[in-house]
Design a protein around this motif. Sequence first.
Motif, PDB file in Angstrom:
ATOM      1  N   ARG A  22      19.737  25.719  16.064  1.00 50.06           N
ATOM      2  CA  ARG A  22      20.233  26.874  16.496  1.00 50.06           C
ATOM      3  C   ARG A  22      19.712  28.404  15.792  1.00 50.06           C
ATOM      4  NH1 ARG A  22      24.477  28.336  12.374  1.00 50.06           N
ATOM      5  NH2 ARG A  22      24.703  26.260  11.000  1.00 50.06           N
ATOM      6  N   VAL A  23      20.385  29.516  16.074  1.00 49.41           N
ATOM      7  CA  VAL A  23      19.998  30.614  15.417  1.00 49.41           C
ATOM      8  C   VAL A  23      21.012  31.974  15.702  1.00 49.41           C
ATOM      9  CG1 VAL A  23      18.288  31.587  17.602  1.00 49.41           C
ATOM     10  CG2 VAL A  23      18.022  32.353  15.261  1.00 49.41           C
ATOM     11  N   ASP A  24      21.468  32.171  14.462  1.00 48.25           N
ATOM     12  CA  ASP A  24      22.376  33.511  15.143  1.00 48.25           C
ATOM     13  C   ASP A  24      21.857  34.495  14.989  1.00 48.25           C
ATOM     14  OD1 ASP A  24      23.963  31.270  14.708  1.00 48.25           O
ATOM     15  OD2 ASP A  24      24.707  31.576  12.174  1.00 48.25           O
ATOM     16  N   VAL A  25      22.421  35.745  15.621  1.00 49.06           N
ATOM     17  CA  VAL A  25      21.834  37.332  15.900  1.00 49.06           C
ATOM     18  C   VAL A  25      23.097  38.055  16.360  1.00 49.06           C
ATOM     19  CG1 VAL A  25      20.780  38.540  17.618  1.00 49.06           C
ATOM     20  CG2 VAL A  25      20.404  36.409  18.045  1.00 49.06           C
ATOM     21  N   PRO A  26      23.206  39.189  15.422  1.00 50.28           N
ATOM     22  CA  PRO A  26      24.140  39.923  15.677  1.00 50.28           C
ATOM     23  C   PRO A  26      24.470  40.724  16.822  1.00 50.28           C
ATOM     24  CG  PRO A  26      22.544  40.987  14.247  1.00 50.28           C
ATOM     25  CD  PRO A  26      22.364  39.464  14.857  1.00 50.28           C
ATOM     26  N   GLU A  41      19.156  29.634  33.392  1.00 42.17           N
ATOM     27  CA  GLU A  41      18.010  30.053  33.459  1.00 42.17           C
ATOM     28  C   GLU A  41      17.213  27.892  32.494  1.00 42.17           C
ATOM     29  OE1 GLU A  41      15.696  30.852  35.944  1.00 42.17           O
ATOM     30  OE2 GLU A  41      17.398  31.599  36.579  1.00 42.17           O
ATOM     31  N   GLY A  42      18.629  27.484  31.494  1.00 44.15           N
ATOM     32  CA  GLY A  42      17.694  26.329  30.726  1.00 44.15           C
ATOM     33  C   GLY A  42      16.439  26.676  29.819  1.00 44.15           C
ATOM     34  N   TYR A  43      16.996  27.364  29.101  1.00 49.95           N
ATOM     35  CA  TYR A  43      15.666  28.000  28.302  1.00 49.95           C
ATOM     36  C   TYR A  43      16.321  27.599  26.568  1.00 49.95           C
ATOM     37  CZ  TYR A  43      12.033  30.844  31.297  1.00 49.95           C
ATOM     38  OH  TYR A  43      11.159  30.261  32.344  1.00 49.95           O
ATOM     39  N   ILE A  44      17.794  27.347  26.563  1.00 51.01           N
ATOM     40  CA  ILE A  44      18.453  27.046  25.434  1.00 51.01           C
ATOM     41  C   ILE A  44      19.227  26.901  25.917  1.00 51.01           C
ATOM     42  CG2 ILE A  44      17.910  29.691  24.313  1.00 51.01           C
ATOM     43  CD1 ILE A  44      20.726  30.374  24.688  1.00 51.01           C
ATOM     44  N   GLY A  45      20.777  25.647  25.294  1.00 51.06           N
ATOM     45  CA  GLY A  45      21.551  24.717  25.414  1.00 51.06           C
ATOM     46  C   GLY A  45      22.590  25.422  25.421  1.00 51.06           C
ATOM     47  N   GLY A  46      22.993  26.656  24.376  1.00 52.12           N
ATOM     48  CA  GLY A  46      24.161  27.398  24.917  1.00 52.12           C
ATOM     49  C   GLY A  46      24.705  28.553  24.091  1.00 52.12           C
ATOM     50  N   PHE A  47      25.046  29.335  23.933  1.00 54.03           N
ATOM     51  CA  PHE A  47      25.221  30.170  23.193  1.00 54.03           C
ATOM     52  C   PHE A  47      27.119  30.561  22.817  1.00 54.03           C
ATOM     53  CE2 PHE A  47      25.497  32.205  26.884  1.00 54.03           C
ATOM     54  CZ  PHE A  47      26.514  33.093  26.932  1.00 54.03           C
ATOM     55  N   LYS A  48      27.606  30.730  21.670  1.00 54.22           N
ATOM     56  CA  LYS A  48      29.298  31.502  22.046  1.00 54.22           C
ATOM     57  C   LYS A  48      28.769  32.546  20.924  1.00 54.22           C
ATOM     58  CE  LYS A  48      29.925  27.871  18.345  1.00 54.22           C
ATOM     59  NZ  LYS A  48      30.728  26.582  18.086  1.00 54.22           N
ATOM     60  N   LEU A  49      29.879  32.852  21.193  1.00 55.64           N
ATOM     61  CA  LEU A  49      30.162  34.210  19.577  1.00 55.64           C
ATOM     62  C   LEU A  49      30.996  34.211  19.218  1.00 55.64           C
ATOM     63  CD1 LEU A  49      29.652  37.382  20.046  1.00 55.64           C
ATOM     64  CD2 LEU A  49      32.218  37.718  21.234  1.00 55.64           C
ATOM     65  N   ILE A  50      30.897  34.043  17.728  1.00 61.07           N
ATOM     66  CA  ILE A  50      31.362  33.952  16.334  1.00 61.07           C
ATOM     67  C   ILE A  50      32.092  35.128  16.216  1.00 61.07           C
ATOM     68  CG2 ILE A  50      31.225  32.032  14.693  1.00 61.07           C
ATOM     69  CD1 ILE A  50      29.314  30.859  15.237  1.00 61.07           C
ATOM     70  N   VAL A  63      26.476  36.204  17.836  1.00 58.43           N
ATOM     71  CA  VAL A  63      25.630  35.395  18.540  1.00 58.43           C
ATOM     72  C   VAL A  63      25.312  33.819  18.142  1.00 58.43           C
ATOM     73  CG1 VAL A  63      24.715  34.518  21.099  1.00 58.43           C
ATOM     74  CG2 VAL A  63      25.953  36.902  20.503  1.00 58.43           C
ATOM     75  N   ARG A  64      26.073  32.592  18.313  1.00 57.64           N
ATOM     76  CA  ARG A  64      24.761  31.429  17.748  1.00 57.64           C
ATOM     77  C   ARG A  64      24.625  31.431  18.919  1.00 57.64           C
ATOM     78  NH1 ARG A  64      28.013  28.955  13.255  1.00 57.64           N
ATOM     79  NH2 ARG A  64      27.078  30.132  12.691  1.00 57.64           N
ATOM     80  N   ILE A  65      23.214  30.477  19.163  1.00 57.66           N
ATOM     81  CA  ILE A  65      21.843  30.188  20.332  1.00 57.66           C
ATOM     82  C   ILE A  65      22.081  29.061  20.095  1.00 57.66           C
ATOM     83  CG2 ILE A  65      20.444  30.818  21.494  1.00 57.66           C
ATOM     84  CD1 ILE A  65      20.671  33.810  20.971  1.00 57.66           C
ATOM     85  N   ALA A  66      21.601  27.954  20.598  1.00 59.66           N
ATOM     86  CA  ALA A  66      21.877  26.280  20.315  1.00 59.66           C
ATOM     87  C   ALA A  66      20.397  26.523  21.034  1.00 59.66           C
ATOM     88  CB  ALA A  66      23.061  25.743  21.070  1.00 59.66           C
ATOM     89  N   LEU A  67      19.425  26.142  20.588  1.00 55.09           N
ATOM     90  CA  LEU A  67      18.069  26.006  21.328  1.00 55.09           C
ATOM     91  C   LEU A  67      17.934  24.416  21.426  1.00 55.09           C
ATOM     92  CD1 LEU A  67      16.099  27.675  18.282  1.00 55.09           C
ATOM     93  CD2 LEU A  67      16.968  28.319  20.178  1.00 55.09           C
TER      94      LEU A  67
END
Length: 135
Positions: A22-26, A41-50, A63-67
């Motif tokens: 995963r990666v965190d982005v402001p 589009e299927g490039y990432i597993g999911g994301f959520k706002l923390i 924004v936590r992005i699950a790769l």
Amino acid sequence: MTDPIADMLTRIRNAVQARHTRVDVPASKLKLEIARILEAEGYIGGFKLIDNPTTPASPQKVVRIALKYGPRGERVISGLERVSRPGRRVYFGREAVPTVLGGLGTSILTTSQGVMTGREASKAGVGGEVLCNVW
């Protein structure tokens, strides 16, 4: 920071190269829309706002992005490219919306109808600013 979208794409690119999960982005509204398209589009597993990340030096919302990786650990995202930058904006009309790798990749545009992929923009008959290409 002069280009937060380029920062987001660089963080994703670096995390994929390092095989992070995963990666965190402001957070911002535009980054959430880009993450939504990447998930659709299927490039990432999911994301959520923390709202409150654990480290005190980080911004308020993240924004936590699950790769996403293939079954044998191969990268789903093999390339990310920022097209339109603050120093050079790139716009395309509705007839000239670009394809990425002959249709194998995805271009993300911001249009008058919101943020969408190049294929969706062609179907809707709108053009706009090309933010990035993903393949």
